[in-house]
Design a protein around this motif. Structure first.
Motif, PDB file in Angstrom:
ATOM      1  N   MET A   1       1.052  -1.194   0.183  1.00  0.00           N
ATOM      2  CA  MET A   1       0.216   0.436  -0.048  1.00  0.00           C
ATOM      3  C   MET A   1       0.705   1.374   0.396  1.00  0.00           C
ATOM      4  O   MET A   1       1.864   1.094   0.195  1.00  0.00           O
ATOM      5  CB  MET A   1      -1.008  -0.009   1.402  1.00  0.00           C
ATOM      6  CG  MET A   1      -2.229  -1.116   1.086  1.00  0.00           C
ATOM      7  SD  MET A   1      -3.316  -1.083   2.399  1.00  0.00           S
ATOM      8  CE  MET A   1      -4.119   0.555   1.980  1.00  0.00           C
ATOM      9  N   LYS A   2       0.275   2.382  -0.870  1.00  0.00           N
ATOM     10  CA  LYS A   2       0.654   3.702   0.337  1.00  0.00           C
ATOM     11  C   LYS A   2       0.347   4.674   0.631  1.00  0.00           C
ATOM     12  O   LYS A   2      -0.906   4.110   0.297  1.00  0.00           O
ATOM     13  CB  LYS A   2       1.514   4.056  -1.154  1.00  0.00           C
ATOM     14  CG  LYS A   2       2.323   3.427  -2.508  1.00  0.00           C
ATOM     15  CD  LYS A   2       2.212   4.207  -3.680  1.00  0.00           C
ATOM     16  CE  LYS A   2       2.696   3.391  -4.946  1.00  0.00           C
ATOM     17  NZ  LYS A   2       2.830   4.184  -6.035  1.00  0.00           N
ATOM     18  N   ALA A   3       1.153   5.070   1.339  1.00  0.00           N
ATOM     19  CA  ALA A   3       0.174   6.619   1.878  1.00  0.00           C
ATOM     20  C   ALA A   3      -0.619   8.074   1.069  1.00  0.00           C
ATOM     21  O   ALA A   3      -0.285   7.504   0.564  1.00  0.00           O
ATOM     22  CB  ALA A   3       1.421   7.579   2.810  1.00  0.00           C
ATOM     23  N   ARG A   4      -1.514   7.932   1.939  1.00  0.00           N
ATOM     24  CA  ARG A   4      -2.852   8.812   1.736  1.00  0.00           C
ATOM     25  C   ARG A   4      -1.748  10.480   0.741  1.00  0.00           C
ATOM     26  O   ARG A   4      -0.870  10.079   1.662  1.00  0.00           O
ATOM     27  CB  ARG A   4      -3.950   9.094   1.912  1.00  0.00           C
ATOM     28  CG  ARG A   4      -4.818  10.043   1.592  1.00  0.00           C
ATOM     29  CD  ARG A   4      -5.996  10.692   2.653  1.00  0.00           C
ATOM     30  NE  ARG A   4      -5.626  11.592   3.302  1.00  0.00           N
ATOM     31  CZ  ARG A   4      -6.149  12.165   4.046  1.00  0.00           C
ATOM     32  NH1 ARG A   4      -7.479  12.051   4.937  1.00  0.00           N
ATOM     33  NH2 ARG A   4      -5.999  13.243   4.713  1.00  0.00           N
ATOM     34  N   SER A  32       9.088  12.942  14.046  1.00  0.00           N
ATOM     35  CA  SER A  32      10.350  12.912  13.880  1.00  0.00           C
ATOM     36  C   SER A  32      11.329  12.335  13.303  1.00  0.00           C
ATOM     37  O   SER A  32      11.778  12.301  11.427  1.00  0.00           O
ATOM     38  CB  SER A  32      10.516  13.306  15.677  1.00  0.00           C
ATOM     39  OG  SER A  32      10.272  11.840  15.780  1.00  0.00           O
ATOM     40  N   GLY A  33      11.745  10.719  13.753  1.00  0.00           N
ATOM     41  CA  GLY A  33      12.256  10.070  12.522  1.00  0.00           C
ATOM     42  C   GLY A  33      11.611   9.032  12.236  1.00  0.00           C
ATOM     43  O   GLY A  33      12.468   8.975  11.098  1.00  0.00           O
ATOM     44  N   GLY A  34      10.671   8.918  12.155  1.00  0.00           N
ATOM     45  CA  GLY A  34       9.231   7.875  10.976  1.00  0.00           C
ATOM     46  C   GLY A  34       9.830   7.244  11.555  1.00  0.00           C
ATOM     47  O   GLY A  34       8.846   6.225  10.166  1.00  0.00           O
ATOM     48  N   GLN A  35      10.521   6.387  12.574  1.00  0.00           N
ATOM     49  CA  GLN A  35      10.350   5.059  12.404  1.00  0.00           C
ATOM     50  C   GLN A  35       9.535   4.129  12.703  1.00  0.00           C
ATOM     51  O   GLN A  35       9.088   2.755  12.385  1.00  0.00           O
ATOM     52  CB  GLN A  35      11.337   4.423  12.655  1.00  0.00           C
ATOM     53  CG  GLN A  35      13.167   4.651  12.702  1.00  0.00           C
ATOM     54  CD  GLN A  35      13.237   4.822  10.940  1.00  0.00           C
ATOM     55  OE1 GLN A  35      13.508   3.441  10.539  1.00  0.00           O
ATOM     56  NE2 GLN A  35      12.953   5.522  10.696  1.00  0.00           N
ATOM     57  N   SER A  36       8.396   5.162  13.480  1.00  0.00           N
ATOM     58  CA  SER A  36       7.110   3.564  13.523  1.00  0.00           C
ATOM     59  C   SER A  36       5.932   4.532  13.157  1.00  0.00           C
ATOM     60  O   SER A  36       5.580   4.369  11.847  1.00  0.00           O
ATOM     61  CB  SER A  36       6.753   4.308  14.938  1.00  0.00           C
ATOM     62  OG  SER A  36       7.904   3.983  16.059  1.00  0.00           O
ATOM     63  N   LEU A  37       6.289   6.165  12.315  1.00  0.00           N
ATOM     64  CA  LEU A  37       5.264   6.658  11.827  1.00  0.00           C
ATOM     65  C   LEU A  37       5.264   5.941  10.575  1.00  0.00           C
ATOM     66  O   LEU A  37       3.446   5.910   9.821  1.00  0.00           O
ATOM     67  CB  LEU A  37       4.394   8.243  11.978  1.00  0.00           C
ATOM     68  CG  LEU A  37       4.093   9.304  11.220  1.00  0.00           C
ATOM     69  CD1 LEU A  37       2.459   8.680  11.775  1.00  0.00           C
ATOM     70  CD2 LEU A  37       4.203  10.555  11.261  1.00  0.00           C
ATOM     71  N   VAL A  38       5.997   6.221   9.782  1.00  0.00           N
ATOM     72  CA  VAL A  38       5.958   5.546   8.469  1.00  0.00           C
ATOM     73  C   VAL A  38       5.108   4.765   7.846  1.00  0.00           C
ATOM     74  O   VAL A  38       4.263   5.017   6.906  1.00  0.00           O
ATOM     75  CB  VAL A  38       7.459   6.449   7.623  1.00  0.00           C
ATOM     76  CG1 VAL A  38       7.653   5.615   5.857  1.00  0.00           C
ATOM     77  CG2 VAL A  38       7.907   7.892   7.594  1.00  0.00           C
ATOM     78  N   PRO A  39       5.659   3.636   8.428  1.00  0.00           N
ATOM     79  CA  PRO A  39       5.294   2.595   8.248  1.00  0.00           C
ATOM     80  C   PRO A  39       3.145   2.658   8.708  1.00  0.00           C
ATOM     81  O   PRO A  39       2.905   1.889   7.289  1.00  0.00           O
ATOM     82  CB  PRO A  39       5.747   1.375   8.645  1.00  0.00           C
ATOM     83  CG  PRO A  39       6.933   1.749   9.439  1.00  0.00           C
ATOM     84  CD  PRO A  39       6.550   3.129   9.346  1.00  0.00           C
ATOM     85  N   ALA A  40       2.942   3.283   9.145  1.00  0.00           N
ATOM     86  CA  ALA A  40       1.706   3.280  10.117  1.00  0.00           C
ATOM     87  C   ALA A  40       1.559   4.215   8.684  1.00  0.00           C
ATOM     88  O   ALA A  40       0.117   3.572   8.185  1.00  0.00           O
ATOM     89  CB  ALA A  40       1.553   4.390  11.114  1.00  0.00           C
ATOM     90  N   ALA A  47      -3.777   8.387   8.265  1.00  0.00           N
ATOM     91  CA  ALA A  47      -3.612   8.443   7.096  1.00  0.00           C
ATOM     92  C   ALA A  47      -4.045  10.372   7.100  1.00  0.00           C
ATOM     93  O   ALA A  47      -5.478  11.536   7.029  1.00  0.00           O
ATOM     94  CB  ALA A  47      -5.112   8.893   6.161  1.00  0.00           C
ATOM     95  N   PRO A  48      -3.446  12.108   8.269  1.00  0.00           N
ATOM     96  CA  PRO A  48      -3.171  13.026   7.894  1.00  0.00           C
ATOM     97  C   PRO A  48      -3.580  13.633   6.868  1.00  0.00           C
ATOM     98  O   PRO A  48      -2.898  13.026   5.785  1.00  0.00           O
ATOM     99  CB  PRO A  48      -2.302  13.157   9.196  1.00  0.00           C
ATOM    100  CG  PRO A  48      -0.908  12.074   8.954  1.00  0.00           C
ATOM    101  CD  PRO A  48      -2.021  10.650   8.563  1.00  0.00           C
ATOM    102  N   GLN A  49      -4.026  14.997   6.467  1.00  0.00           N
ATOM    103  CA  GLN A  49      -4.453  15.479   6.010  1.00  0.00           C
ATOM    104  C   GLN A  49      -2.733  16.372   5.978  1.00  0.00           C
ATOM    105  O   GLN A  49      -1.740  16.926   4.826  1.00  0.00           O
ATOM    106  CB  GLN A  49      -5.274  16.310   5.568  1.00  0.00           C
ATOM    107  CG  GLN A  49      -4.913  17.965   6.473  1.00  0.00           C
ATOM    108  CD  GLN A  49      -5.736  18.992   6.162  1.00  0.00           C
ATOM    109  OE1 GLN A  49      -7.585  19.305   5.140  1.00  0.00           O
ATOM    110  NE2 GLN A  49      -6.126  20.386   6.601  1.00  0.00           N
ATOM    111  N   LEU A  50      -1.390  16.542   6.778  1.00  0.00           N
ATOM    112  CA  LEU A  50      -0.876  17.546   7.217  1.00  0.00           C
ATOM    113  C   LEU A  50       0.495  16.644   7.750  1.00  0.00           C
ATOM    114  O   LEU A  50       0.205  16.151   8.830  1.00  0.00           O
ATOM    115  CB  LEU A  50      -1.371  18.493   7.934  1.00  0.00           C
ATOM    116  CG  LEU A  50       0.485  19.801   7.676  1.00  0.00           C
ATOM    117  CD1 LEU A  50       1.049  20.141   6.448  1.00  0.00           C
ATOM    118  CD2 LEU A  50      -0.127  21.096   8.935  1.00  0.00           C
ATOM    119  N   LEU A  51       1.481  16.424   7.524  1.00  0.00           N
ATOM    120  CA  LEU A  51       2.544  16.053   8.624  1.00  0.00           C
ATOM    121  C   LEU A  51       3.652  17.215   8.665  1.00  0.00           C
ATOM    122  O   LEU A  51       3.815  18.263   8.324  1.00  0.00           O
ATOM    123  CB  LEU A  51       3.593  15.024   7.261  1.00  0.00           C
ATOM    124  CG  LEU A  51       3.262  13.800   7.301  1.00  0.00           C
ATOM    125  CD1 LEU A  51       4.438  12.447   7.018  1.00  0.00           C
ATOM    126  CD2 LEU A  51       2.931  12.924   8.912  1.00  0.00           C
TER     127      LEU A  51
END
Length: 286
Positions: A1-4, A32-40, A47-51
């Motif tokens: 899958m790909k992120a929204r 911050s580091g994205g090691q948890s958020l990026v896989p999510a 699926a936030p509209q803004l990072l």
């Protein structure tokens, strides 16, 4: 899958970061580091509209000694806990836990603040904050506040951080010459999530221990203080009799759930084994 598809902003100040979150009406995530958020994001669990990228905020960087407290910026990377002299000297439990965190590629990118903010109950660093009696410095629209670790972890992936707030630093009581500590975990393979793990801090008081703090992970929905076991050990030497009594008391501290791979009875047994190992390590020079 790909992120929204999402918008992206990299603020220069905390004020700008909070303003960006508010402008998105809460449909935003801090990264911050994205090691948890990026896989999510990739699995669309989020699926936030803004990072809102926090990497440019100087307030979240640096490690410094402030009196009897070590302030560790939230953007401190996992790998830095292995090499930063102030952490190794004044927060040695973090340095002891760091080699067990995932794998080098993740440690090179993941941040200490990101791990503590996520509060995965199977992760090492959140539990070590509890064992060290740390305080979390949190920034919100109304300003800064500090939350003790004993009040910070509330439920599965739930902490005292409110929506729109940012964890900016960790304040750890500086270890001194009278302190002793130990970390260990039991996992099938190095780098896997632990079946059970834990760390402890205490001070030497003659032949005994005082100020004992024991925190376990992978035994519940949050990191867990082993308060009954702590009470058994307070003021006593960690000899065989004290260790056996503390291991029995541990049954009242944890209430693990059965899962498909590890029954609760096995986690209880492993937790007792682990506690014995931690106390045995206290006997060795640190």
């Amino acid at each position: 899958m790909k992120a929204r598809a999402f918008a992206y902003v990299r603020p220069r100040t905390l004020k700008e970061a909070h303003a960006a979150f508010d402008a998105a009406q809460g449909d935003a995530s801090f990264i911050s580091g994205g090691q948890s958020l990026v896989p999510a994001l990739a699995m669309r669990l989020q699926a936030p509209q803004l990072l809102v990228d926090l990497a440019g905020l100087d307030q979240l960087r640096g490690v410094r000694l402030e009196g009897e407290t070590l302030r560790i910026g939230a953007l401190t990377r996992h790998a830095e806990t292995l090499t930063e002299p102030l952490i190794r000297r004044h927060a040695p439990l973090l340095a002891a836990a760091a080699p067990f965190v995932a794998h080098p590629a993740i440690r090179n990118r993941g941040t200490l603040g990101g791990s503590v903010a996520l509060a995965d109950p199977a992760s090492e660093f959140p539990a070590m904050m509890l064992a060290m009696g740390a305080q979390m410095e949190i920034s919100g629209p109304e300003g800064l506040r500090r939350v003790p670790a004993d009040e910070y972890f509330q439920d599965l992936y739930q902490t005292a951080i409110a929506p729109g707030e940012i964890l900016i630093a960790l304040h750890v009581p500086a270890a001194g010459s009278s302190h002793c500590w130990a970390f260990d975990e039991l996992a099938r393979r190095r780098g896997d999530y632990a079946m059970v793990g834990g760390g402890m801090m205490a001070e030497r008081a003659g032949d005994g221990l005082r100020g004992v703090r024991i925190a376990l992970f992978s035994v519940g929905p949050t990191p867990v203080r082993a308060r009954r076991a702590e009470a058994v050990l307070e003021g006593r030497a960690p000899d065989a009799a004290a260790i056996a009594e503390a291991q029995r008391a541990l049954d009242g501290d944890i209430d693990p759930m059965d899962d498909a791979e590890i029954p609760a009875s096995l986690r209880r047994h492993l937790a007792r084994v682990l506690l014995g190992r931690l106390l045995a390590k206290l006997e060795a020079p640190q």
